[in-house]
Write a protein that holds these residues in place. Structure first.
Motif: not given
Length: 142
Positions: A98-125
């Motif tokens: 997973a990779a995410v781009s934002t203007a600032h690091r805090a937002a990028a870390f938060a968005a990437c963590a949210r992305l990974v957590d949601e993928v792990k929670a919802r992906l039927p794999i």
């Protein structure tokens, strides 16, 4: 302001490339690109793992893209890229990128963590782990 983009979003049996995901989210406005690799480890809950296999439902890629698109709706996110591997994997192989781009690091870390957590929670794999003692288990099965 340019709309956020989903740069990559696939479920594949091919090896995943972190650099390609980071390049896919590159944006001249971005001051931060945060990425994540989920790597197959040699243990789980104190047991030695020798290999594993991921099996995906036919809807997996659609759901992966939906999750990425939801994360991309965050006004601080410029671009999102995420892929999950299926099939047999060895210790050290990359299962999720997973990779995410934002203007600032805090937002990028938060968005990437949210992305990974949601993928792990919802992906039927589902994951079949093979242990050193010859036993196996399926993880994340409904």
């Amino acid at each position: 302001m340019t709309a956020p983009t989903l740069a990559l979003g696939e479920v594949t049996d091919r090896p995943l490339d972190l650099a390609a995901h980071e390049a896919a989210v590159a944006d001249p406005r971005a001051g931060a690109v945060v990425s994540f690799q989920g790597v197959v480890r040699d243990h789980d809950h104190g047991r030695s793992v020798t290999s594993l296999e991921y099996e995906g439902h036919p809807s997996a890629e659609r759901i992966l893209r939906e999750v990425a698109a939801e994360v991309a709706t965050d006004p601080e996110v410029y671009s999102v890229a995420v892929s999950h591997r299926v099939g047999p994997l060895a210790i050290g192989d990359v299962a999720l990128v997973a990779a995410v781009s934002t203007a600032h690091r805090a937002a990028a870390f938060a968005a990437c963590a949210r992305l990974v957590d949601e993928v792990k929670a919802r992906l039927p794999i589902w994951k079949r782990q093979v242990f050193a003692d010859g036993t196996e288990e399926w993880v994340n099965c409904p």
